[in-house]
Design a protein around this motif. Structure first.
Motif, PDB file in Angstrom:
ATOM      1  N   GLU A 115       0.864  -1.184   0.000  1.00 39.13           N
ATOM      2  CA  GLU A 115       0.000   0.000   0.000  1.00 39.13           C
ATOM      3  C   GLU A 115       0.896   1.228   0.000  1.00 39.13           C
ATOM      4  OE1 GLU A 115      -2.654  -0.206   3.278  1.00 39.13           O
ATOM      5  OE2 GLU A 115      -3.530  -2.131   2.666  1.00 39.13           O
ATOM      6  N   GLN A 116       0.724   2.063  -1.020  1.00 40.82           N
ATOM      7  CA  GLN A 116       1.595   3.218  -1.207  1.00 40.82           C
ATOM      8  C   GLN A 116       0.844   4.291  -1.982  1.00 40.82           C
ATOM      9  OE1 GLN A 116       4.963   2.449  -3.751  1.00 40.82           O
ATOM     10  NE2 GLN A 116       6.255   3.939  -2.718  1.00 40.82           N
ATOM     11  N   ASP A 117       0.904   5.536  -1.492  1.00 39.29           N
ATOM     12  CA  ASP A 117       0.265   6.668  -2.173  1.00 39.29           C
ATOM     13  C   ASP A 117      -1.209   6.413  -2.464  1.00 39.29           C
ATOM     14  OD1 ASP A 117       2.595   8.110  -2.169  1.00 39.29           O
ATOM     15  OD2 ASP A 117       3.222   7.453  -4.154  1.00 39.29           O
ATOM     16  N   GLY A 118      -1.899   5.769  -1.523  1.00 39.01           N
ATOM     17  CA  GLY A 118      -3.314   5.524  -1.701  1.00 39.01           C
ATOM     18  C   GLY A 118      -3.633   4.386  -2.651  1.00 39.01           C
ATOM     19  N   ARG A 119      -2.613   3.679  -3.128  1.00 39.81           N
ATOM     20  CA  ARG A 119      -2.827   2.549  -4.037  1.00 39.81           C
ATOM     21  C   ARG A 119      -2.418   1.246  -3.360  1.00 39.81           C
ATOM     22  NH1 ARG A 119       0.021   3.766  -9.675  1.00 39.81           N
ATOM     23  NH2 ARG A 119       1.819   4.020  -8.285  1.00 39.81           N
ATOM     24  N   SER A 120      -3.092   0.175  -3.712  1.00 40.92           N
ATOM     25  CA  SER A 120      -2.765  -1.144  -3.182  1.00 40.92           C
ATOM     26  C   SER A 120      -2.449  -2.069  -4.352  1.00 40.92           C
ATOM     27  CB  SER A 120      -3.935  -1.702  -2.367  1.00 40.92           C
ATOM     28  OG  SER A 120      -3.632  -2.997  -1.887  1.00 40.92           O
ATOM     29  N   ARG A 121      -1.272  -2.692  -4.294  1.00 40.09           N
ATOM     30  CA  ARG A 121      -0.857  -3.619  -5.343  1.00 40.09           C
ATOM     31  C   ARG A 121      -0.418  -4.929  -4.717  1.00 40.09           C
ATOM     32  NH1 ARG A 121       3.676  -0.367  -8.351  1.00 40.09           N
ATOM     33  NH2 ARG A 121       4.005   0.399  -6.231  1.00 40.09           N
ATOM     34  N   THR A 122      -0.717  -6.034  -5.392  1.00 44.27           N
ATOM     35  CA  THR A 122      -0.378  -7.356  -4.877  1.00 44.27           C
ATOM     36  C   THR A 122       0.487  -8.086  -5.897  1.00 44.27           C
ATOM     37  OG1 THR A 122      -2.436  -7.476  -3.605  1.00 44.27           O
ATOM     38  CG2 THR A 122      -1.286  -9.549  -4.041  1.00 44.27           C
ATOM     39  N   PHE A 123       1.557  -8.716  -5.392  1.00 43.65           N
ATOM     40  CA  PHE A 123       2.475  -9.456  -6.254  1.00 43.65           C
ATOM     41  C   PHE A 123       2.618 -10.874  -5.724  1.00 43.65           C
ATOM     42  CE2 PHE A 123       3.754  -4.996  -6.180  1.00 43.65           C
ATOM     43  CZ  PHE A 123       3.678  -4.677  -7.530  1.00 43.65           C
TER      44      PHE A 123
END
Length: 243
Positions: A115-123
């Motif tokens: 979670e970074q800068d209001g964004r959530s990414r999954t790897f």
């Protein structure tokens, strides 16, 4: 079904382990300092503005002397109250900005969520080839050696290394491809014109303090076969592994 195990991640970071999930955020000591200390400093600065203005107004080389002397005369109780309120609000805004820009992590053996800068990414774990710290920034590389994530995390280095290793991620002590980076020089024949244009746009984004735009351009450059990193004001590049 076994109950959820919960314990604090060692390394003095604020983290929670639930079963095989580790959540990492601000260390409690840093969080307390940020939430209490920053607004308090803003409040004290607001309270001290007239006194500080009167003190510096005696300098013979003071710029904006009229404005500073005007602030020094604003010492009525209601005026002091306005300064205090403004300092407190400024401190709270700084805290909110710092918390919004920090990176938070949720790790399992199968995947990592960032979670970074209001964004959530999954790897997926299988798509991560290396994890390391570049200065104070956490970097995750994909299987093509391209950059998946770069940013300054809230947890401390020891807690990051421990958490990633505990979940089987390939933690490295340094960038395994560091020797391949070359400083970007506009117009060099080693790069296509399209990459030069993107790096020039990214340099402009950095100069105007637009970190999200700069990160988006990193992703665009990666899609064309290159990796970008910064050292101070300079940009460095390398081709993707095998490119």
């Amino acid at each position: 079904m076994p109950g959820k195990e919960r314990s604090e991640v060692r390394g003095k970071a604020h983290g929670e382990v639930r079963g095989r999930t580790t959540e990492l955020g601000h260390p409690w000591s840093d969080l307390l300092l940020l939430l209490v200390g920053t607004p308090l400093v803003g409040l004290l600065l607001g309270l001290s503005v007239p006194r500080l203005a009167r003190w510096v107004s005696g300098s013979p080389v003071l710029p904006w002397r009229d404005g500073v002397e005007f602030l020094g005369r604003l010492d009525a109780p209601w005026q002091t109250g306005l300064f205090v309120a403004a300092g407190l609000v400024a401190g709270v805004l700084l805290v909110l900005t710092a918390l919004s820009e920090d990176m938070r992590l949720k790790l399992t053996d199968e995947r990592v969520r960032v979670e970074q800068d209001g964004r959530s990414r999954t790897f997926e774990r299988a798509d991560v080839s290396a994890v390391f710290l570049d200065g104070r920034q956490l970097v995750l590389l994909g299987t093509d050696s391209g950059q998946l994530v770069r940013g300054e995390p809230a947890p401390r280095a020891a807690a990051l290394a421990e958490a990633f290793r505990a979940h089987g991620y390939p933690w490295q002590d340094a960038d395994p491809h560091a020797s391949l980076f070359r400083r970007w020089i506009p117009g060099t024949p080693d790069l296509p014109a399209e990459i030069h244009a993107l790096l020039a746009a990214r340099q402009a984004a950095r100069e105007r303090k637009a970190p999200r735009d700069a990160r988006d351009l990193v992703d665009t450059v990666r899609g064309l076969g290159y990796v970008v990193r910064d050292e101070g004001a300079q940009q460095y590049w390398r081709p993707l592994a095998g490119a």
